[in-house]
Design a protein around this motif. Sequence first.
Motif, PDB file in Angstrom:
ATOM      1  N   TYR A 274     -14.704 -26.760  23.163  1.00  0.00           N
ATOM      2  CA  TYR A 274     -14.717 -25.292  23.196  1.00  0.00           C
ATOM      3  C   TYR A 274     -15.352 -24.722  21.926  1.00  0.00           C
ATOM      4  N   ILE A 275     -14.882 -25.216  20.793  1.00  0.00           N
ATOM      5  CA  ILE A 275     -15.337 -24.660  19.510  1.00  0.00           C
ATOM      6  C   ILE A 275     -16.827 -24.939  19.293  1.00  0.00           C
ATOM      7  N   GLU A 276     -17.266 -26.135  19.653  1.00  0.00           N
ATOM      8  CA  GLU A 276     -18.685 -26.492  19.512  1.00  0.00           C
ATOM      9  C   GLU A 276     -19.552 -25.616  20.420  1.00  0.00           C
ATOM     10  N   LEU A 277     -19.077 -25.364  21.636  1.00  0.00           N
ATOM     11  CA  LEU A 277     -19.834 -24.530  22.576  1.00  0.00           C
ATOM     12  C   LEU A 277     -19.868 -23.072  22.100  1.00  0.00           C
ATOM     13  N   ILE A 278     -18.760 -22.585  21.571  1.00  0.00           N
ATOM     14  CA  ILE A 278     -18.722 -21.224  21.017  1.00  0.00           C
ATOM     15  C   ILE A 278     -19.756 -21.081  19.906  1.00  0.00           C
ATOM     16  N   GLN A 279     -19.778 -22.052  18.999  1.00  0.00           N
ATOM     17  CA  GLN A 279     -20.719 -21.998  17.870  1.00  0.00           C
ATOM     18  C   GLN A 279     -22.165 -22.083  18.358  1.00  0.00           C
ATOM     19  N   HIS A 280     -22.415 -22.902  19.374  1.00  0.00           N
ATOM     20  CA  HIS A 280     -23.767 -23.022  19.931  1.00  0.00           C
ATOM     21  C   HIS A 280     -24.213 -21.696  20.551  1.00  0.00           C
ATOM     22  N   VAL A 281     -23.309 -21.039  21.279  1.00  0.00           N
ATOM     23  CA  VAL A 281     -23.627 -19.747  21.897  1.00  0.00           C
ATOM     24  C   VAL A 281     -23.887 -18.694  20.813  1.00  0.00           C
ATOM     25  N   GLN A 282     -23.042 -18.653  19.807  1.00  0.00           N
ATOM     26  CA  GLN A 282     -23.229 -17.685  18.716  1.00  0.00           C
ATOM     27  C   GLN A 282     -24.590 -17.874  18.037  1.00  0.00           C
ATOM     28  N   LYS A 283     -24.924 -19.115  17.741  1.00  0.00           N
ATOM     29  CA  LYS A 283     -26.192 -19.430  17.054  1.00  0.00           C
ATOM     30  C   LYS A 283     -27.391 -19.035  17.922  1.00  0.00           C
ATOM     31  N   THR A 284     -27.326 -19.376  19.212  1.00  0.00           N
ATOM     32  CA  THR A 284     -28.451 -19.103  20.117  1.00  0.00           C
ATOM     33  C   THR A 284     -28.658 -17.606  20.308  1.00  0.00           C
ATOM     34  N   VAL A 285     -27.570 -16.863  20.519  1.00  0.00           N
ATOM     35  CA  VAL A 285     -27.661 -15.408  20.712  1.00  0.00           C
ATOM     36  C   VAL A 285     -28.179 -14.735  19.441  1.00  0.00           C
ATOM     37  N   TYR A 286     -27.727 -15.215  18.298  1.00  0.00           N
ATOM     38  CA  TYR A 286     -28.182 -14.617  17.029  1.00  0.00           C
ATOM     39  C   TYR A 286     -29.684 -14.864  16.823  1.00  0.00           C
ATOM     40  N   GLU A 287     -30.114 -16.072  17.132  1.00  0.00           N
ATOM     41  CA  GLU A 287     -31.542 -16.395  16.965  1.00  0.00           C
ATOM     42  C   GLU A 287     -32.418 -15.572  17.902  1.00  0.00           C
ATOM     43  N   LYS A 288     -31.929 -15.282  19.089  1.00  0.00           N
ATOM     44  CA  LYS A 288     -32.726 -14.561  20.079  1.00  0.00           C
ATOM     45  C   LYS A 288     -32.662 -13.049  19.892  1.00  0.00           C
ATOM     46  N   PHE A 289     -31.470 -12.525  19.578  1.00  0.00           N
ATOM     47  CA  PHE A 289     -31.288 -11.065  19.544  1.00  0.00           C
ATOM     48  C   PHE A 289     -30.877 -10.503  18.177  1.00  0.00           C
ATOM     49  N   GLY A 290     -30.585 -11.380  17.221  1.00  0.00           N
ATOM     50  CA  GLY A 290     -30.138 -10.896  15.908  1.00  0.00           C
ATOM     51  C   GLY A 290     -28.752 -10.274  15.956  1.00  0.00           C
ATOM     52  N   ILE A 291     -27.959 -10.621  16.964  1.00  0.00           N
ATOM     53  CA  ILE A 291     -26.604 -10.075  17.117  1.00  0.00           C
ATOM     54  C   ILE A 291     -25.598 -11.199  16.927  1.00  0.00           C
ATOM     55  N   GLN A 292     -24.632 -10.966  16.034  1.00  0.00           N
ATOM     56  CA  GLN A 292     -23.603 -11.972  15.768  1.00  0.00           C
ATOM     57  C   GLN A 292     -22.401 -11.724  16.680  1.00  0.00           C
ATOM     58  N   LEU A 293     -22.185 -12.600  17.637  1.00  0.00           N
ATOM     59  CA  LEU A 293     -21.029 -12.463  18.525  1.00  0.00           C
ATOM     60  C   LEU A 293     -19.760 -12.855  17.776  1.00  0.00           C
ATOM     61  N   GLU A 294     -18.760 -11.984  17.879  1.00  0.00           N
ATOM     62  CA  GLU A 294     -17.477 -12.220  17.218  1.00  0.00           C
ATOM     63  C   GLU A 294     -16.466 -12.657  18.282  1.00  0.00           C
ATOM     64  N   THR A 295     -15.693 -13.687  17.976  1.00  0.00           N
ATOM     65  CA  THR A 295     -14.755 -14.193  18.983  1.00  0.00           C
ATOM     66  C   THR A 295     -13.595 -13.223  19.213  1.00  0.00           C
ATOM     67  N   GLU A 296     -13.263 -13.056  20.479  1.00  0.00           N
ATOM     68  CA  GLU A 296     -12.038 -12.359  20.855  1.00  0.00           C
ATOM     69  C   GLU A 296     -10.900 -13.373  20.951  1.00  0.00           C
ATOM     70  N   VAL A 297     -11.213 -14.561  21.443  1.00  0.00           N
ATOM     71  CA  VAL A 297     -10.222 -15.633  21.536  1.00  0.00           C
ATOM     72  C   VAL A 297      -9.793 -16.029  20.125  1.00  0.00           C
ATOM     73  N   LYS A 298      -8.505 -16.319  19.988  1.00  0.00           N
ATOM     74  CA  LYS A 298      -7.970 -16.726  18.697  1.00  0.00           C
ATOM     75  C   LYS A 298      -8.001 -18.250  18.604  1.00  0.00           C
ATOM     76  N   ILE A 299      -8.493 -18.778  17.492  1.00  0.00           N
ATOM     77  CA  ILE A 299      -8.587 -20.225  17.300  1.00  0.00           C
ATOM     78  C   ILE A 299      -7.676 -20.619  16.138  1.00  0.00           C
ATOM     79  N   ILE A 300      -6.703 -21.494  16.418  1.00  0.00           N
ATOM     80  CA  ILE A 300      -5.731 -21.865  15.383  1.00  0.00           C
ATOM     81  C   ILE A 300      -5.504 -23.367  15.402  1.00  0.00           C
ATOM     82  N   GLY A 301      -4.774 -23.874  14.394  1.00  0.00           N
ATOM     83  CA  GLY A 301      -4.378 -25.282  14.374  1.00  0.00           C
ATOM     84  C   GLY A 301      -5.244 -26.143  13.485  1.00  0.00           C
ATOM     85  N   GLU A 302      -4.945 -27.421  13.488  1.00  0.00           N
ATOM     86  CA  GLU A 302      -5.592 -28.408  12.619  1.00  0.00           C
ATOM     87  C   GLU A 302      -6.732 -29.113  13.357  1.00  0.00           C
ATOM     88  N   ASN A 303      -7.774 -29.473  12.613  1.00  0.00           N
ATOM     89  CA  ASN A 303      -8.882 -30.236  13.217  1.00  0.00           C
ATOM     90  C   ASN A 303      -8.445 -31.669  13.531  1.00  0.00           C
TER      91      ASN A 303
END
Length: 303
Positions: A274-303
């Motif tokens: 999930y986290i890797e896919l979120i980061q991939h989507v954020q990076k791709t959208v930013y590169e294409k549109f210059g918009i930084q998507l901010e997560t609504e989902v809360k991410i917690i816990g240990e790696n």
Amino acid sequence: MNILHIYNDLKKLMHEEHVFQNEPLKKYTFTKTGGHADLLVLPTSYSEVEAVYKYAKQNDLPLTILGNGSNLIIRDGGIRGIVMILTKLNQIIVDGNRIIAQSGATIIDVSRTAQAHNLTGLEFACGIPGTAGGALFMNAGAYGGEVKDVLESAIVLDEEGNLRTLSKDEFDFGYRTSAFAKKNYCVLEGTFLCETGDATSIKEKMDELTYLRESKQPLEYPSCGSVFKRPPGHFAGKLIQDSDLQGVQIGGVQVSTKHAGFMVNVDHGTASDYIELIQHVQKTVYEKFGIQLETEVKIIGEN
């Protein structure tokens, strides 16, 4: 931290069948992912919540408070210390035009209770999968309505472990945020002020919103709901779709082909997927549109 010692202490503070050691949290999340909790408690009263809260504070133990895990990703390493899940606090009372809901009641059930009593104002919540407490915490909203429109008062446990009643001028609601989130309050109860409405109109509205949700959202798979906040002037799903990311998959988690704003667990995915896919989507959208998507989902816990 002596887990067995703490486990035995917690069993003295509440019903011992509601205290668990090394409990897999994927049993409690909508994504069906997440590592283990050192200790998990499921309180059934405000006094039990207060007792566990004060015990954790006095013994300098980490305490994580959760609802039903609907808009949440718990990392695969799990959560240290005590996890307190409030879903057994789920009573809903109707008092005239007011609905008093404990934090563990689902906001869908609160909405349905309003409908059953011909009360209008909570139709927007008929498809939001979280708890009442979670809805207050993040000012949940859908289809033009938000919690801030109907919440009259709330009972919380503050950071010192004291019970407090908050009124409207103290909520500090914003887009997907609130005083409850900003001040780290534990929400125990919310009172919603509704208006008397027409039973047929209320049902029609809820049926319409349910149809929209079921036809557009990928409810057939585990997911964490809407992953990203809406960027000003845009829709996250549209930006993701226009970045050709729909159907992209990492591990067992996929950007939904039904609604690009959702990520679904299609094949035994992990929190790391999930986290890797979120980061991939954020990076791709930013590169294409210059918009930084901010997560609504809360991410917690240990790696």
